[in-house]
Motif scaffolding. Sequence first.
Motif, short mmCIF file in Angstrom:
data_model
loop_
_atom_site.label_atom_id
_atom_site.label_comp_id
_atom_site.label_asym_id
_atom_site.label_seq_id
_atom_site.Cartn_x
_atom_site.Cartn_y
_atom_site.Cartn_z
N ASP B 97 -9.14 16.16 11.86
CA ASP B 97 -9.47 15.07 10.93
C ASP B 97 -8.87 13.74 11.41
OD1 ASP B 97 -10.12 17.35 9.63
OD2 ASP B 97 -9.01 16.94 7.80
N LEU B 98 -7.65 13.84 11.95
CA LEU B 98 -6.95 12.61 12.37
C LEU B 98 -7.67 11.91 13.52
CD1 LEU B 98 -3.24 13.85 12.22
CD2 LEU B 98 -4.47 12.53 10.52
N LEU B 99 -8.39 12.70 14.32
CA LEU B 99 -9.16 12.10 15.42
C LEU B 99 -10.39 11.39 14.86
CD1 LEU B 99 -9.28 14.90 18.14
CD2 LEU B 99 -7.65 13.06 17.93
N LEU B 100 -10.95 12.02 13.82
CA LEU B 100 -12.21 11.48 13.28
C LEU B 100 -12.02 10.20 12.48
CD1 LEU B 100 -13.89 14.84 12.20
CD2 LEU B 100 -14.37 13.49 14.22
N ILE B 101 -10.79 9.91 12.08
CA ILE B 101 -10.59 8.68 11.30
C ILE B 101 -10.13 7.51 12.18
CG2 ILE B 101 -10.22 9.83 9.08
CD1 ILE B 101 -7.17 9.26 9.54
N ARG B 102 -10.37 7.64 13.47
CA ARG B 102 -10.07 6.53 14.39
C ARG B 102 -11.36 5.80 14.77
NH1 ARG B 102 -4.90 5.81 13.66
NH2 ARG B 102 -3.59 7.46 14.42
N PRO B 103 -11.31 4.48 14.81
CA PRO B 103 -12.54 3.72 15.07
C PRO B 103 -12.94 3.67 16.54
CG PRO B 103 -10.72 2.22 14.75
CD PRO B 103 -10.15 3.60 14.58
N VAL B 104 -12.93 4.81 17.17
CA VAL B 104 -13.37 4.90 18.56
C VAL B 104 -14.24 6.15 18.67
CG1 VAL B 104 -11.48 3.72 19.75
CG2 VAL B 104 -11.20 6.09 19.08
N ASN B 105 -15.01 6.23 19.74
CA ASN B 105 -15.84 7.41 19.96
C ASN B 105 -14.94 8.66 19.93
OD1 ASN B 105 -16.97 9.56 21.75
ND2 ASN B 105 -18.71 8.14 21.71
N SER B 106 -15.29 9.59 19.04
CA SER B 106 -14.41 10.76 18.83
C SER B 106 -14.23 11.58 20.10
CB SER B 106 -14.98 11.67 17.76
OG SER B 106 -15.28 10.93 16.64
N LEU B 107 -15.30 11.69 20.86
CA LEU B 107 -15.23 12.49 22.07
C LEU B 107 -14.29 11.85 23.08
CD1 LEU B 107 -16.07 14.77 23.88
CD2 LEU B 107 -18.14 13.52 24.46
N TRP B 108 -14.45 10.55 23.23
CA TRP B 108 -13.59 9.83 24.17
C TRP B 108 -12.13 9.90 23.71
CZ3 TRP B 108 -11.59 4.53 23.59
CH2 TRP B 108 -10.91 4.12 24.73
N PHE B 109 -11.93 9.78 22.39
CA PHE B 109 -10.58 9.83 21.83
C PHE B 109 -9.95 11.21 22.08
CE2 PHE B 109 -7.49 9.65 18.24
CZ PHE B 109 -6.82 8.55 18.68
N LEU B 110 -10.78 12.23 21.93
CA LEU B 110 -10.29 13.59 22.18
C LEU B 110 -9.96 13.77 23.66
CD1 LEU B 110 -9.80 16.39 20.85
CD2 LEU B 110 -12.12 16.98 21.47
N VAL B 111 -10.80 13.19 24.51
CA VAL B 111 -10.55 13.27 25.96
C VAL B 111 -9.22 12.57 26.28
CG1 VAL B 111 -11.34 12.45 28.22
CG2 VAL B 111 -12.95 13.54 26.68
N MET B 112 -9.02 11.38 25.67
CA MET B 112 -7.76 10.66 25.91
C MET B 112 -6.57 11.51 25.48
SD MET B 112 -7.99 6.64 25.07
CE MET B 112 -8.48 6.74 23.38
N ASN B 113 -6.73 12.14 24.32
CA ASN B 113 -5.68 12.98 23.78
C ASN B 113 -5.42 14.21 24.64
OD1 ASN B 113 -4.26 12.78 21.05
ND2 ASN B 113 -6.23 11.80 20.67
N SER B 114 -6.44 14.57 25.41
CA SER B 114 -6.34 15.81 26.17
C SER B 114 -5.76 15.61 27.55
CB SER B 114 -7.73 16.45 26.29
OG SER B 114 -8.28 16.65 25.02
N PHE B 115 -5.37 14.41 27.88
CA PHE B 115 -4.74 14.18 29.19
C PHE B 115 -3.53 15.11 29.30
CE2 PHE B 115 -1.76 12.30 32.10
CZ PHE B 115 -2.58 11.99 33.17
N ASP B 116 -3.50 15.89 30.36
CA ASP B 116 -2.46 16.89 30.49
C ASP B 116 -1.57 16.58 31.69
OD1 ASP B 116 -0.92 19.09 30.33
OD2 ASP B 116 -2.57 20.52 30.17
N GLU B 117 -0.46 15.93 31.38
CA GLU B 117 0.45 15.50 32.44
C GLU B 117 1.00 16.67 33.24
OE1 GLU B 117 0.78 15.03 29.20
OE2 GLU B 117 2.35 16.49 28.81
N GLU B 118 1.06 17.86 32.62
CA GLU B 118 1.57 19.05 33.33
C GLU B 118 0.72 19.34 34.57
OE1 GLU B 118 1.54 22.49 30.91
OE2 GLU B 118 3.07 21.72 29.56
N ASP B 119 -0.58 19.05 34.45
CA ASP B 119 -1.49 19.38 35.53
C ASP B 119 -1.49 18.34 36.66
OD1 ASP B 119 -2.70 21.92 34.98
OD2 ASP B 119 -3.49 21.01 33.18
N SER B 120 -0.62 17.34 36.55
CA SER B 120 -0.48 16.38 37.66
C SER B 120 -0.14 17.14 38.93
CB SER B 120 0.64 15.38 37.39
OG SER B 120 0.53 14.84 36.11
#
Lengths: 333, 259
Positions: B97-120
């Motif tokens: 829900d917290l992703l969906l209440i942001r005024p940006v494309n939800s998919l892009w926002f989820l992708v941003m959130n999914s950045f996984d620094e461990e996999d560097s």
Amino acid sequence: MSGFAIVVKELEKTYKSYRRGKGFLQALKSLFKRETVYSQALKGINFSIHRGEIVGFVGPNGAGKSTTIKILSGVLFPSSGSVDVIGFVPWLQRTKYVANIGAVFGQKSQLWWDIPPVDSFYLSKGIYKIPDTEFEKRLETMSTILKVKEVMHRPTRDLSLGERMKCEFIMALLHNPQVLFLDEPTIGVDALAKEEIREFLLQINKNYKTTVILTTHDMEDIEELCKRIIIIDDGTIIFDGSLNDIKEKYLTCKTVDFQFTSVKDKRKLASLLKKGIVLENKKWFKSVRFEKEQVNVPKVVDELIKCCNIIDFTVHESRLEHVIKEIYRQRQK
Amino acid sequence: MIQNLLLHWQFVKLKYASRMAYRFDFFTCMFAFFLFQLSGPLFVGVIFYAGGLFPGWSFPQLLLLQGTLALIRGFSFMSFFGLLWNTQDHMRRGTFDLLLIRPVNSLWFLVMNSFDEEDSGQFIGGVAITLVAVSLLPELQGSLLAFFAILLLGVLFFLSLALLCSAATIIFIETQRLYEFIDIIMIFASYPKTIYSGSIAILFNTLIPLFVAGNYPASALLGFSLDGVLIAAVSVIGLLTVSMFIWHKTLRYYTSAGG
């Protein structure tokens, strides 16, 4: 648009789920065949909220509060009905619409756990494209009112619940939303922090005319913040009116608590106690509830003073919390 | 667009800042993933030197294939593949829900959130293997531009898979095993295209165009034949379009968690 911030008409939401019997065999059976169950969370509700109004939206668990809030905030699609929030249909124009709303969910944090809240605020600045000066000004004002200027530089995980909730409010309000949805925002927060949060909300509402919908089980929040309350149960709105209305309609009793050292007239005391319902009955302390319509409470008090040596005495109306509980109970029957 | 990229960069920085709060875990994760990346080339090396046949490919060339696959995989896992676990985590905790209440494309926002620094570590490993392979090759006869263009296709292929899994998670919630399917399929990307024939080769070039994740970019750099790459490119673009469409459609069926 009219003076309404929110207009809800015939809103319905039906959830589809699957029922499964108990035990291993039923679990095995459900792998191949499941019984579909439809539950109607909202049964055609209607209400409207004026711009700048703070409205309490209450109801027992599973009544449909959260579903309503989620539809109003654009998170869920309804099954039918119409919603207009500040000129938007939330689920159809979600991306544009949500730039104008804020939300605080007491049990879901918007702050990043391992970094200081101030970093999350700057992220919010980027997401909502808040101009620098505006952002600095609002952050300064809000952090001062909520007394988190120092703590917002510590990692979120190190903050107390009260401090964290204050930061959640800043996070939700930095972009100056027109409508604010609050879902249990003070759950678990201590009395002092609650008071500060309530004062902050009243100030925001006064300064920016922010429309607020507050969902909570804490009736003190409602009494302190709202003039109007909507009660929902089983997907239907069962009360929509002012707090005064609900008090007039449901606060039909007064409770008299008295502590005494001796009794002058035992028979008289017994007859007075019979006029009400004794809630607490200790040797030297009694708490009695009287129906206002049936009993002249000032007269009863006067007679109690005459028949006992009273050392402490209070007369109070039932609290809103009890009224709401009573309404829920009546509905269950 | 620039503002969005800046915001993405801000997310990446915060992710690193957040992770660096636990230094020991940060370094061990990076190192573990780096080692993990080396396991693929080692395995192929063992097969190669044990007499396994990879027609037309020398060991450095095979290493380049492994490197490009590791590079694409590492970049994808670091940048967006966390979508799979992130979506599941959000679904379980009800925080989608917290992703969906942001005024940006939800998919892009989820992708941003999914950045996984461990996999560097995976990404760095991929770059390292590619560089080692290049250094072992006498000369590169291919095109660097074609190499990077096909690398991008490989990344888009991974993005399509991640989106399809994420969409499935929005509907079915528990979809952990889907990742294992992907993992199994990706094993086939570790070997040269020449060992596959008939319908299998067609499958890996069309419906599941995994040749773009290693074979084609390595071939582009080596100057090998790129027959079939256009079909694979069309297939990747089609897969990406379909997966984005499905992802957005599933939002309608999102029911959130009880509250």
